[in-house]
Design an enzyme around this catalytic site. Sequence first.
Site, PDB file in Angstrom:
ATOM      1  N   ASN A   1     -55.742 -12.050 -43.801  1.00 25.91           N
ATOM      2  CA  ASN A   1     -56.037 -10.608 -43.813  1.00 25.91           C
ATOM      3  C   ASN A   1     -57.523 -10.319 -44.037  1.00 25.91           C
ATOM      4  O   ASN A   1     -58.110  -9.477 -43.361  1.00 25.91           O
ATOM      5  CB  ASN A   1     -55.194  -9.889 -44.867  1.00 25.91           C
ATOM      6  CG  ASN A   1     -53.712 -10.032 -44.583  1.00 25.91           C
ATOM      7  OD1 ASN A   1     -53.342 -10.506 -43.506  1.00 25.91           O
ATOM      8  ND2 ASN A   1     -52.871  -9.653 -45.526  1.00 25.91           N
TER       9      ASN A   1
ATOM     10  N   TYR B   1     -52.667  -4.434 -45.523  1.00 26.93           N
ATOM     11  CA  TYR B   1     -52.608  -4.947 -44.146  1.00 26.93           C
ATOM     12  C   TYR B   1     -51.226  -4.725 -43.544  1.00 26.93           C
ATOM     13  O   TYR B   1     -50.201  -4.887 -44.198  1.00 26.93           O
ATOM     14  CB  TYR B   1     -52.941  -6.454 -44.122  1.00 26.93           C
ATOM     15  CG  TYR B   1     -52.819  -7.024 -42.720  1.00 26.93           C
ATOM     16  CD1 TYR B   1     -53.846  -6.893 -41.794  1.00 26.93           C
ATOM     17  CD2 TYR B   1     -51.640  -7.651 -42.314  1.00 26.93           C
ATOM     18  CE1 TYR B   1     -53.723  -7.377 -40.501  1.00 26.93           C
ATOM     19  CE2 TYR B   1     -51.507  -8.142 -41.018  1.00 26.93           C
ATOM     20  CZ  TYR B   1     -52.547  -7.992 -40.118  1.00 26.93           C
ATOM     21  OH  TYR B   1     -52.424  -8.456 -38.839  1.00 26.93           O
TER      22      TYR B   1
ATOM     23  N   GLN C   1     -53.288  -5.775 -35.701  1.00 31.80           N
ATOM     24  CA  GLN C   1     -53.654  -6.798 -34.712  1.00 31.80           C
ATOM     25  C   GLN C   1     -53.984  -6.153 -33.352  1.00 31.80           C
ATOM     26  O   GLN C   1     -54.707  -6.716 -32.543  1.00 31.80           O
ATOM     27  CB  GLN C   1     -52.498  -7.785 -34.568  1.00 31.80           C
ATOM     28  CG  GLN C   1     -52.699  -8.856 -33.540  1.00 31.80           C
ATOM     29  CD  GLN C   1     -51.643  -9.936 -33.644  1.00 31.80           C
ATOM     30  OE1 GLN C   1     -51.629 -10.697 -34.590  1.00 31.80           O
ATOM     31  NE2 GLN C   1     -50.729  -9.974 -32.693  1.00 31.80           N
TER      32      GLN C   1
ATOM     33  N   LYS D   1     -57.871  -5.274 -31.504  1.00 28.53           N
ATOM     34  CA  LYS D   1     -58.901  -6.072 -30.821  1.00 28.53           C
ATOM     35  C   LYS D   1     -59.024  -5.801 -29.328  1.00 28.53           C
ATOM     36  O   LYS D   1     -60.134  -5.779 -28.797  1.00 28.53           O
ATOM     37  CB  LYS D   1     -58.673  -7.553 -31.095  1.00 28.53           C
ATOM     38  CG  LYS D   1     -59.202  -7.940 -32.452  1.00 28.53           C
ATOM     39  CD  LYS D   1     -58.703  -9.258 -32.921  1.00 28.53           C
ATOM     40  CE  LYS D   1     -58.318  -9.226 -34.371  1.00 28.53           C
ATOM     41  NZ  LYS D   1     -57.146  -8.370 -34.662  1.00 28.53           N
TER      42      LYS D   1
ATOM     43  N   THR E   1     -77.987  26.158 -14.729  1.00 31.90           N
ATOM     44  CA  THR E   1     -76.987  26.513 -15.737  1.00 31.90           C
ATOM     45  C   THR E   1     -75.787  26.989 -14.920  1.00 31.90           C
ATOM     46  O   THR E   1     -75.967  27.584 -13.847  1.00 31.90           O
ATOM     47  CB  THR E   1     -77.468  27.638 -16.690  1.00 31.90           C
ATOM     48  OG1 THR E   1     -77.676  28.819 -15.914  1.00 31.90           O
ATOM     49  CG2 THR E   1     -78.746  27.288 -17.415  1.00 31.90           C
ATOM     50  N   HIS E   2     -74.603  26.695 -15.371  1.00 33.52           N
ATOM     51  CA  HIS E   2     -73.370  26.991 -14.628  1.00 33.52           C
ATOM     52  C   HIS E   2     -73.390  26.364 -13.232  1.00 33.52           C
ATOM     53  O   HIS E   2     -72.766  26.877 -12.305  1.00 33.52           O
ATOM     54  CB  HIS E   2     -73.138  28.502 -14.491  1.00 33.52           C
ATOM     55  CG  HIS E   2     -73.353  29.265 -15.760  1.00 33.52           C
ATOM     56  ND1 HIS E   2     -72.323  29.555 -16.628  1.00 33.52           N
ATOM     57  CD2 HIS E   2     -74.478  29.768 -16.323  1.00 33.52           C
ATOM     58  CE1 HIS E   2     -72.810  30.219 -17.666  1.00 33.52           C
ATOM     59  NE2 HIS E   2     -74.114  30.358 -17.506  1.00 33.52           N
TER      60      HIS E   2
ATOM     61  N   SER F   1     -67.388   2.798   3.922  1.00 34.75           N
ATOM     62  CA  SER F   1     -65.978   3.132   4.069  1.00 34.75           C
ATOM     63  C   SER F   1     -65.392   2.239   5.149  1.00 34.75           C
ATOM     64  O   SER F   1     -66.063   1.877   6.102  1.00 34.75           O
ATOM     65  CB  SER F   1     -65.859   4.600   4.455  1.00 34.75           C
ATOM     66  OG  SER F   1     -64.664   4.816   5.177  1.00 34.75           O
TER      67      SER F   1
ATOM     68  N   LYS G   1     -70.387   6.523   6.286  1.00 36.09           N
ATOM     69  CA  LYS G   1     -70.355   6.749   4.837  1.00 36.09           C
ATOM     70  C   LYS G   1     -71.163   5.749   4.031  1.00 36.09           C
ATOM     71  O   LYS G   1     -71.224   4.572   4.342  1.00 36.09           O
ATOM     72  CB  LYS G   1     -68.899   6.693   4.350  1.00 36.09           C
ATOM     73  CG  LYS G   1     -68.042   7.829   4.867  1.00 36.09           C
ATOM     74  CD  LYS G   1     -68.203   9.066   4.014  1.00 36.09           C
ATOM     75  CE  LYS G   1     -67.594   8.844   2.682  1.00 36.09           C
ATOM     76  NZ  LYS G   1     -66.694   9.870   2.256  1.00 36.09           N
TER      77      LYS G   1
ATOM     78  N   SER H   1     -51.472 -13.439 -30.618  1.00 39.63           N
ATOM     79  CA  SER H   1     -52.657 -12.675 -30.201  1.00 39.63           C
ATOM     80  C   SER H   1     -53.748 -13.613 -29.704  1.00 39.63           C
ATOM     81  O   SER H   1     -54.883 -13.193 -29.492  1.00 39.63           O
ATOM     82  CB  SER H   1     -53.178 -11.845 -31.369  1.00 39.63           C
ATOM     83  OG  SER H   1     -53.455 -12.686 -32.470  1.00 39.63           O
TER      84      SER H   1
ATOM     85  N   GLU I   1     -69.484   6.412  -9.667  1.00 33.50           N
ATOM     86  CA  GLU I   1     -68.090   6.878  -9.764  1.00 33.50           C
ATOM     87  C   GLU I   1     -67.291   6.004 -10.726  1.00 33.50           C
ATOM     88  O   GLU I   1     -66.515   6.496 -11.547  1.00 33.50           O
ATOM     89  CB  GLU I   1     -67.416   6.834  -8.383  1.00 33.50           C
ATOM     90  CG  GLU I   1     -67.840   7.975  -7.484  1.00 33.50           C
ATOM     91  CD  GLU I   1     -67.234   7.841  -6.087  1.00 33.50           C
ATOM     92  OE1 GLU I   1     -66.646   8.810  -5.614  1.00 33.50           O
ATOM     93  OE2 GLU I   1     -67.349   6.764  -5.476  1.00 33.50           O
TER      94      GLU I   1
ATOM     95  N   ASN J   1     -71.083   5.345  -0.007  1.00 32.63           N
ATOM     96  CA  ASN J   1     -70.408   5.948  -1.160  1.00 32.63           C
ATOM     97  C   ASN J   1     -71.033   5.556  -2.500  1.00 32.63           C
ATOM     98  O   ASN J   1     -71.421   4.405  -2.691  1.00 32.63           O
ATOM     99  CB  ASN J   1     -68.929   5.550  -1.151  1.00 32.63           C
ATOM    100  CG  ASN J   1     -68.193   6.129   0.038  1.00 32.63           C
ATOM    101  OD1 ASN J   1     -68.539   7.212   0.515  1.00 32.63           O
ATOM    102  ND2 ASN J   1     -67.219   5.407   0.534  1.00 32.63           N
TER     103      ASN J   1
HETATM  104  N1  ARG Z   1     -53.718 -11.995 -35.960  1.00 30.22           N
HETATM  105  C1  ARG Z   1     -53.760 -11.143 -37.102  1.00 30.22           C
HETATM  106  C2  ARG Z   1     -54.530  -9.876 -36.789  1.00 30.22           C
HETATM  107  O1  ARG Z   1     -55.238  -9.867 -35.851  1.00 30.22           O
HETATM  108  C3  ARG Z   1     -54.415 -11.854 -38.238  1.00 30.22           C
HETATM  109  C4  ARG Z   1     -53.964 -11.417 -39.563  1.00 30.22           C
HETATM  110  C5  ARG Z   1     -52.562 -11.832 -39.763  1.00 30.22           C
HETATM  111  N2  ARG Z   1     -52.081 -11.579 -41.079  1.00 30.22           N
HETATM  112  C6  ARG Z   1     -50.791 -11.614 -41.354  1.00 30.22           C
HETATM  113  N3  ARG Z   1     -50.478 -11.352 -42.567  1.00 30.22           N
HETATM  114  N4  ARG Z   1     -49.881 -11.862 -40.467  1.00 30.22           N
HETATM  115  O2  ARG Z   1     -54.399  -8.873 -37.451  1.00 30.22           O
END
Ligand code: ARG
Length: 470
Positions: free
Chosen positions: A111, A318, A323, A326, A156-157, A278, A284, A24, A291, A286
Amino acid sequence: MSEKLWDGRFSEKTDQSVEAFTSSIDVDRRLYRHDIEGSIAHCKMLAQASIITEDEALSLIQGLSTIRREIERGQFSFDDSLEDIHMHIEARLAQENTKTAQKLHTARSRNDQVALDTRMYLRDAVILILKQLAGFRQVIVALSEKHLDVVMPGYTHLQRAQPVLLSHHLMAYFEMFTRDAQRFSDGLNRINVNPLGSAALAGTPYPIDREATSQLLNFPKTSNNSIDAVSDRDFIIEFLSSASICMIHFSRFSEELILWSSSEFSFIDLPDSFTTGSSIMPQKKNPDVPELVRGKTGRVFGNLIALLTIMKSLPLAYNRDMQEDKEPLFDTVDTLNACIDIYTKMIPKLKINKKRMLEATTKGFLNATDMADYLVTKGLPFRQAHACVGKTVSYALDKNKELHELSLGEFKTFSSIVEADIFDALTTQKMINQRKSFGGTATANVNAAILKAKTALEKEKKKLEKYKPI
Ligand code: ARG
């Protein structure tokens, strides 16, 4: 391939495809500052609790600060085999000072570490969003103040309904974005909880002082339950949901700007510097910015749905599924930052077509309710007044006239109580300023709302200045 920090019990090397699949680092390297800050606080606490020596803590802290500089200068090398940002930093630390570096992870796990980093990152992100939203709301208020004399049809509407001040309409957005700010700010109470020291899931046998870490990292609360602390992503879901609501508001605003800038409405002109042409139609101009803001609402909703789905059946505590939290989080923060920023720049440059907006209030029987209200002031019950105006409107439609274009004689054929003062009651200005009920569109009300908003924003901005992100 580097040696892993966890490969003691393995007899085979991890397959490269697995390393690539599970890594990751490309996403979570963004957490490096918060990871290092969290580790420094952890070191300090470990030394205070005599779990490591002061010298060891000092050398770890120095090493971590050096790594931060290396990352900031682009001198740090990232590698899939080291999985994530936590492993990268620890492994780099070990290259300099193996023995001491190995003590950094005492009494914690990735964790609780990843939960800590995400919370620290998100609280900084939320504070930035709150600052941005305050600036954006100031721009809305300024535009409202500048155009306090502009009247437009309220809808309205999507049918013309009653005249309102443009400023009243704009201040509706101020209210919406203020609620957004309140939601983000309230969410901080649940983001601002320190999970560090929960370790893998069950806590740790070391005599750690979790309150000390919370204080060092500016957390007003320490998590109560170690299992919950490492499995909780509610605070992200809540943020994504607040972000989604905020994007609804941006999307509705965008939709109106797009409509209003069309030839059919011609209420506003978007600045040339914020529109595009355009490649085929030379005439145009735009509205790409609104948008795209409207379009980006889709990805923010998607991010919320993604995390809801990721979390919905996870057993405690966990799981690696988490993961996946993110990317949706970072993407939402980036999208929101970009949308608020571009609107804060664009809105002050809107050109308001005052004449066209006013004209639009004089066609389409926007004063029908006012005629009914007029009859009520002359003693007719509202329902009867409503029916009488209905008949008058139908007559006027036949004659291809507006209500205010009828003669007193014509009015009198529908109700004998109509007098010459009807014409004043049906003017746009009168209609606006009659609506003095609290929260209504009368100029005095809107002016007061603008002043109140300005004072509140000044206070809010001062409060926000106190927060310094890591
Ligand atoms: N990269 C992991 C995450 O974002 C970190 C935690 C990993 N923990 C594990 N027991 N493998 O969740």
